[in-house]
Design an enzyme around this catalytic site. Structure first.
Site, PDB file in Angstrom:
ATOM      1  N   HIS A 118      96.624  64.208  89.272  1.00 34.49           N
ATOM      2  CA  HIS A 118      95.235  64.559  88.937  1.00 34.49           C
ATOM      3  C   HIS A 118      94.848  65.887  89.596  1.00 34.49           C
ATOM      4  O   HIS A 118      94.322  65.888  90.712  1.00 34.49           O
ATOM      5  CB  HIS A 118      94.289  63.463  89.422  1.00 34.49           C
ATOM      6  CG  HIS A 118      94.388  62.196  88.641  1.00 34.49           C
ATOM      7  ND1 HIS A 118      93.677  61.973  87.490  1.00 34.49           N
ATOM      8  CD2 HIS A 118      95.149  61.091  88.839  1.00 34.49           C
ATOM      9  CE1 HIS A 118      93.983  60.771  87.018  1.00 34.49           C
ATOM     10  NE2 HIS A 118      94.868  60.219  87.815  1.00 34.49           N
TER      11      HIS A 118
ATOM     12  N   GLU B 283      92.440  67.699  89.035  1.00 34.25           N
ATOM     13  CA  GLU B 283      90.979  67.839  89.189  1.00 34.25           C
ATOM     14  C   GLU B 283      90.498  67.502  90.595  1.00 34.25           C
ATOM     15  O   GLU B 283      89.469  68.009  91.039  1.00 34.25           O
ATOM     16  CB  GLU B 283      90.241  66.980  88.148  1.00 34.25           C
ATOM     17  CG  GLU B 283      90.362  65.466  88.303  1.00 34.25           C
ATOM     18  CD  GLU B 283      91.555  64.855  87.561  1.00 34.25           C
ATOM     19  OE1 GLU B 283      92.530  65.594  87.295  1.00 34.25           O
ATOM     20  OE2 GLU B 283      91.510  63.640  87.270  1.00 34.25           O
TER      21      GLU B 283
ATOM     22  N   CYS C 296      97.255  62.888  83.716  1.00 33.16           N
ATOM     23  CA  CYS C 296      97.800  61.556  83.992  1.00 33.16           C
ATOM     24  C   CYS C 296      98.053  60.776  82.691  1.00 33.16           C
ATOM     25  O   CYS C 296      99.053  61.011  82.049  1.00 33.16           O
ATOM     26  CB  CYS C 296      96.892  60.799  84.953  1.00 33.16           C
ATOM     27  SG  CYS C 296      97.806  59.570  85.875  1.00 33.16           S
TER      28      CYS C 296
HETATM   29  N1  GLN Z   1      97.560  54.128  83.078  1.00 36.13           N
HETATM   30  C1  GLN Z   1      98.481  55.118  83.508  1.00 36.13           C
HETATM   31  C2  GLN Z   1      99.320  54.640  84.680  1.00 36.13           C
HETATM   32  O1  GLN Z   1      98.975  53.703  85.343  1.00 36.13           O
HETATM   33  C3  GLN Z   1      97.773  56.409  83.859  1.00 36.13           C
HETATM   34  C4  GLN Z   1      96.858  56.286  85.017  1.00 36.13           C
HETATM   35  C5  GLN Z   1      95.862  57.401  85.100  1.00 36.13           C
HETATM   36  O2  GLN Z   1      95.577  58.072  84.127  1.00 36.13           O
HETATM   37  N2  GLN Z   1      95.287  57.596  86.278  1.00 36.13           N
HETATM   38  O3  GLN Z   1     100.368  55.193  84.947  1.00 36.13           O
END
Ligand code: GLN
Length: 551
Positions: free
Chosen positions: A521, A523, A390
């Site tokens: 994600h 994970e 992410c």
């Molecule tokens: N801050 C980034 C976004 O909002 C990534 C979010 C995250 O890593 N879950 O897109």
């Protein structure tokens, strides 16, 4: 054959939190599943927050995301990993969400003029939700974890729900207390008194536990079992020893040493259908045999509050790394690095040399990002296997844009509001919501479909061309810059079916052994018996590089 009456097992905590109530619930659920039953698990969080999305991970631990987009407690992740199935928002509730429903019902005149009271209406709503989840999941047995410890003011209404349910279904409800038995250094003896008090407190809520799970550093001896039995009004057969274990995946096998599954089923008047615990025995054996070790650096910015919080904030990442490692027959030693260190002293980034792999997990905000970008640059240039999750993907795109695609001032809208070079930007529909200050609704949450580009690292790892993965983010790769990035050699190997959103970025194998980032994600979907393909591949490459090099 489905059983006649649905069964419910409430799990409460005694003495103190953080002793593994969630993994205990998960293990009980896994054992009952292995004995041939349809099992589900629910978490009740005593917070007024309506969901976990607004809670800070350093305070509350990881925000876990379900397929349907529910932002919930990390224990839901444990249940999914141990039960090997995806759960839904029906399995999670908070005090806030329960009250919200009751108040909305009251406003809609659903209580038909009745005086709406905390008791019984709040516990009744809790019970309604528990039964609904059991129906939805077609669960024969539901394991319900009540957050917090007995004696706390804020979970009393959930204990009340358990008490009321036990009256409603006397033969179908069990209560398990997960307690803690300290062994104070100076005394060197395991003490049962705090457990005695905890049970008495539970008794004062009208509940007698059917089982006591005795968590401690060591196994319970006979004397302690007898003591708990006498003072807590329970047969010693139902006092289960739960010593510390090296890996949480040893827990089901460990619990079975005390025949917990059989005993629970006997109390619920159920007969064992099958005994399929082998899978857990196998993984326990596998873990025991592992000798080789990989050093993995996890670089982020949530690390300033001390080590304990860390492992909670990133529990799914840690577990997914472990799953990938177990199936590659290696151990992983994780080192947490605060990216701020690399901002204060850029030369410190050289320390990354000794690592076999680098992971940048999800995150928010601008603090520490330049340090992370520096670390990503080190991983790319020095060809250290890199996995970005992410934010870890977005920052890898920025690093590449700056240093390879000539967009030297590349940034993210999240880092710099007014820049022409936002290679990571907010999508128009999200922007509208942000303007309305509707922050709860501005994230892309839950499971989305993505297509994979043929012959890429991602497509090969998944061995598929279509995937579903879970999201939790506001920003995306800016479509304006995609062409330039691709021209410079970056490969977008995963994208949304309409090709507007970039889901996976990677560098060709000829250039780097493993450099890959995901907008989602992965994970959240990794399971101990079925590791996530990207974690599996990341560890595989890291292992190969380390041990081949030595030959
Ligand atoms: N801050 C980034 C976004 O909002 C990534 C979010 C995250 O890593 N879950 O897109």
């Amino acid at each position: 054959m489905e059983i006649k009456n649905k069964k419910y097992i409430f799990v409460t905590g005694g003495v103190m939190s953080g002793v593994g109530k969630g993994t205990t619930c998960s293990s009980i659920a896994a054992i009952l599943k292995a004995k041939g039953f349809e099992v589900t698990a629910l978490k009740i969080d005593p917070y007024v927050n309506v969901d976990a999305g607004t809670m800070n991970p350093t305070e509350h631990g990881e925000v876990f995301v379900l397929d349907d987009g529910m932002e919930c407690d990390q224990d839901m992740g444990n249940y999914e990993r141990f039960l090997e199935k995806s759960l839904t928002s029906a399995n999670y509730m908070t005090t806030g969400s329960v009250y919200k429903t009751v108040i909305e019902k009251e406003r809609a005149l659903k209580y038909r003029g009745k005086c709406v009271e905390v008791v019984p209406h709040i516990p009744l709503e809790v019970i309604r939700r528990i039964e609904k989840a059991a129906r939805k999941e077609k669960a024969e047995i539901s394991v319900i974890e009540i957050g917090g410890t007995v004696g706390e003011y804020q979970n009393i209404l959930f204990l009340e729900a358990a008490r009321m349910m036990k009256i409603k279904y006397p033969k179908d409800v069990l209560v398990v207390m997960v307690s803690f038995l300290p062994i104070p250094d100076k005394i060197g003896e395991m003490k049962t008194k705090p457990t005695q008090y905890a049970v008495r407190t539970l008794n004062s809520a009208g509940i007698q536990p059917d089982f006591i799970i005795a968590r401690s550093e060591r196994s319970l001896d006979q004397k302690r079992k007898e003591k708990i039995a006498t003072f807590c009004n329970i047969n010693e057969d139902y006092v289960i020893s739960a010593p510390d274990v090296d890996s949480v995946y040893n827990l089901p096998v460990n619990f079975e040493k005390d025949k917990i599954g059989e005993k629970i089923l006997e109390k619920l008047n159920l007969e064992i259908v099958e005994n399929n615990i082998k899978k857990w025995e196998k993984i326990t054996e596998k873990i025991k045999k592992i000798k080789k070790n990989l050093e993995i650096a996890v670089i982020g910015k949530y690390f300033s509050t001390g080590e304990f919080v860390l492992s909670d904030s990133y529990i799914s990442v840690i577990e997914a790394i472990k799953h990938g490692a177990i199936h590659n027959e290696v151990k992983t030693n994780l080192t947490w690095i605060d990216s701020i260190d690399y901002e204060k002293d850029p030369s410190k980034v050289q320390e990354l040399k000794r690592f076999d792999g680098i992971v940048v997990p999800g995150g928010f905000g601008e603090r520490g990002v330049e340090g992370i970008i520096r670390a990503i640059n080190y991983a790319r240039v020095n060809k250290i296997p890199y996995l970005g999750l992410c934010y870890g993907m977005q920052l890898a795109v920025i690093e590449f844009a700056r240093n390879m695609a000539g967009i030297t001032r590349a940034t993210s809208k999240e880092i710099k509001e007014n820049s022409k070079y936002t290679v990571i930007d907010i999508m128009p529909d999200q922007k509208k919501k942000m303007e309305k200050n509707d922050f709860g609704g501005t994230m892309r949450l839950g499971s989305y479909k993505a297509l994979l580009k043929k012959s890429t690292i991602a497509a090969k790892a998944y061995n598929d061309s279509l995937i579903y993965e879970r999201h939790r983010h506001r920003y995306e790769v800016n479509p304006k810059f995609i062409k330039d990035l691709e021209k410079a050699g970056l490969v977008f190997s995963g994208f949304s079916p309409d090709r507007r959103l970039m889901e996976i970025m990677e560098l060709p194998k000829a250039y780097h052994p493993f450099f890959l980032g995901t907008q989602f994600h992965p994970e959240f979907k990794s399971r101990p018996h079925n590791p996530h393909p990207l974690f599996l591949e990341f560890i595989k490459v890291a292992k190969k590089l380390k041990f081949q090099a030595k030959k």
